[in-house]
Design a protein around this motif. Structure first.
Motif, mmCIF file in Angstrom:
data_model
loop_
_atom_site.group_PDB
_atom_site.id
_atom_site.type_symbol
_atom_site.label_atom_id
_atom_site.label_comp_id
_atom_site.label_asym_id
_atom_site.label_seq_id
_atom_site.Cartn_x
_atom_site.Cartn_y
_atom_site.Cartn_z
ATOM 1 N N TRP A 64 8.107 6.178 2.507
ATOM 2 C CA TRP A 64 7.515 7.516 2.393
ATOM 3 C C TRP A 64 5.993 7.435 2.442
ATOM 4 C CZ3 TRP A 64 4.052 9.555 -1.054
ATOM 5 C CH2 TRP A 64 3.862 10.942 -0.986
ATOM 6 N N LEU A 65 5.437 6.424 1.781
ATOM 7 C CA LEU A 65 3.985 6.250 1.742
ATOM 8 C C LEU A 65 3.427 5.970 3.138
ATOM 9 C CD1 LEU A 65 1.682 6.140 -0.390
ATOM 10 C CD2 LEU A 65 1.969 3.660 -0.389
ATOM 11 N N GLU A 66 4.125 5.146 3.893
ATOM 12 C CA GLU A 66 3.689 4.843 5.256
ATOM 13 C C GLU A 66 3.683 6.103 6.117
ATOM 14 O OE1 GLU A 66 4.861 1.898 9.011
ATOM 15 O OE2 GLU A 66 6.043 1.876 7.162
ATOM 16 N N ASN A 104 0.726 8.358 5.001
ATOM 17 C CA ASN A 104 -0.586 7.861 5.413
ATOM 18 C C ASN A 104 -0.813 7.958 6.918
ATOM 19 O OD1 ASN A 104 -1.397 7.257 2.815
ATOM 20 N ND2 ASN A 104 -0.698 5.122 2.920
ATOM 21 N N ARG A 152 -5.933 8.200 2.699
ATOM 22 C CA ARG A 152 -4.650 7.515 2.533
ATOM 23 C C ARG A 152 -4.450 7.033 1.096
ATOM 24 N NH1 ARG A 152 -5.183 4.197 8.266
ATOM 25 N NH2 ARG A 152 -4.907 6.055 9.580
ATOM 26 N N LEU A 153 -3.186 6.885 0.728
ATOM 27 C CA LEU A 153 -2.824 6.477 -0.625
ATOM 28 C C LEU A 153 -2.459 5.003 -0.666
ATOM 29 C CD1 LEU A 153 -0.440 9.444 -1.566
ATOM 30 C CD2 LEU A 153 -2.929 9.338 -1.829
ATOM 31 N N PRO A 181 -0.103 2.055 -2.895
ATOM 32 C CA PRO A 181 1.111 2.047 -3.734
ATOM 33 C C PRO A 181 0.810 2.226 -5.217
ATOM 34 C CG PRO A 181 1.237 0.318 -2.075
ATOM 35 C CD PRO A 181 -0.139 0.896 -1.980
ATOM 36 N N LEU A 210 1.539 5.628 -6.740
ATOM 37 C CA LEU A 210 2.950 5.921 -7.003
ATOM 38 C C LEU A 210 3.366 5.322 -8.343
ATOM 39 C CD1 LEU A 210 4.560 5.230 -3.500
ATOM 40 C CD2 LEU A 210 3.618 7.372 -4.377
ATOM 41 N N PRO A 258 9.519 9.886 -4.240
ATOM 42 C CA PRO A 258 8.056 9.904 -4.101
ATOM 43 C C PRO A 258 7.511 11.251 -3.652
ATOM 44 C CG PRO A 258 9.079 8.677 -2.306
ATOM 45 C CD PRO A 258 10.159 8.936 -3.309
#
Length: 408
Positions: A224-226, A229, A237-238, A240, A243, A405
């Motif tokens: 989800w993060l990928e 971003n 961008r975040l 990890p 989270l 997430p």
């Protein structure tokens, strides 16, 4: 009237050195204003006022080494009468030799005493600026009154300072540049390690630790993060870490027995979720300043707060309040660290959560063995405030929040 005292910036602090005053008698202050710079074994910190009022008297001089709790200044709060006002009202013929706040001129007519006019006290002329902007301005020799502030309430940001430097703003005079120099004082890593060791020895000696570990599947959160971003600029961008922080904060909402302090023989639940994030410093040493109200942050907001905190910690811009009120600590070894980390509780907190390096391992999903990205989370908690049952439920809650997430 109240005292502004030398704060405790951690269980390992016994005294601090007053490096610089940023207010003077007569300065009008409000909650959150920086009043002084104090140096400890962990470096120099900006110390804030926690009340609104007028600085009446400075009780300490720059360079003084003072124990925790010693008065630094006295403050007249709104609605309080100064000693000068009382003296002029009760005995108008007596002129006080000295007064806690600037003397008030009293108009007299024959047989009557007029009410004193409000004291002509000017607010501090110190320009509003973020700690990072103030520090950078000191390095570049830029007067903070020069750049146009684009931050909250017109405060000068780091970007404003950099823009001013690019435009060739004239440097400060030597006298005005001298003040920020005190803030750039370094620290002795060996002294810091000794202080940390003393605090950790006390923790292990006095706190009955219990430990729990849990393996958490990070495959879905990282995917989800990928995706998140991929649609954003690099600066948006975040990591990890956000989270992990947000999931921990939401779990602490459900299990507040781990979010607070052991004081005077009993547990005191914290009013907010202020997570101390462990930051390794260049040259050695460690700080764990707080990000306030983590549970109320959005992920982008939390990422901004984390970037700001790490940057200021490594360049000497942490405020005293950020060291005073972490209610829980999170430490993460990152993608180059060990597979797990067992923390030591930082008193008077009652728990610490450690995250190891995310690694790919065989894992069983729906009866099938498959490669998954896993992280080991390790909880150390104070058995006086909670037990293993609560600790286990807390870890399960962290895992549950991580698996959604998009809802963090």
């Amino acid at each position: 009237m109240s005292d502004f005292v030398m704060p405790s910036l951690g269980a390992d602090m016994e005294s601090g050195k007053l490096v610089q005053w940023l207010v003077k008698p007569g300065s009008v202050v409000k909650k959150g204003d920086v009043a002084a710079v104090v140096e400890t074994h962990k470096g120099a910190f900006e110390i804030e006022i926690f009340e609104e009022g007028v600085i009446s008297e400075l009780c300490a001089k720059e360079g003084d080494e003072l124990p925790v709790g010693a008065p630094l200044a006295r403050l007249v709060r709104p609605g309080e009468e100064s000693a000068a006002s009382k003296a002029s009202t009760i005995a108008p013929e007596v002129i006080p030799v000295s007064a806690p706040i600037p003397a008030v001129e009293v108009e007299r007519t024959e047989g009557t005493v007029a009410a004193p006019s409000p004291p002509l006290i000017q607010p501090s002329s110190r320009p509003k600026a973020s700690p990072a902007a103030r520090r950078r301005a000191g390095e570049l020799g830029i007067d903070l009154n020069t750049p146009k502030g684009t931050g909250l309430d017109g405060s000068v940001t780091l970007a404003d300072v950099e823009l001013a430097a690019a435009k060739g703003v004239p440097p400060k005079t030597p006298s005005s540049a001298a003040a920020p120099a005190a803030r750039r004082r370094g620290f002795d890593p060996d002294e810091m390690r000794l202080a940390i060791a003393a605090a950790m020895s006390r923790s292990k000696r006095e706190i009955p630790h219990y430990y729990l570990t849990s393996t958490m599947d990070m495959t879905r959160p990282l995917a989800w993060l990928e995706s998140f971003n991929r649609q954003r600029k690099p600066e948006e961008r975040l990591l990890p870490a956000v989270l992990l922080l947000k999931a921990t904060a939401l779990a602490l909402r459900e299990y507040p027995q781990l979010n607070g302090f052991w004081e005077d023989g009993s547990f005191r639940r914290a009013d907010g979720v202020h997570i101390g994030w462990a930051i390794s410093l260049r040259g050695g040493g460690l700080l764990a300043p707080a990000i306030h109200d983590v549970d109320n942050h959005s992920l982008p907001s939390l990422m901004g707060a984390l970037r700001d905190l790490v940057g200021r910690a490594r360049s000497g811009g942490i405020r005293g309040s950020e060291m005073m009120d972490p209610t829980f600590t999170v430490t993460s070894v990152g993608d180059r660290g060990a597979e797990s980390v067992l923390g030591v509780i930082y008193p008077p907190q009652v728990a610490i959560l450690g995250f190891g390096r995310v690694i790919e391992r065989p894992w069983v999903v729906d009866g099938q063995v498959t490669a998954r990205s896993l992280v080991t989370a390790s909880l150390a908690a104070d058995h006086r405030a909670s037990d293993g049952h609560v600790g286990g439920l807390f870890l399960a809650a962290v895992d549950r929040f991580l698996q959604e997430p998009e809802a963090l």
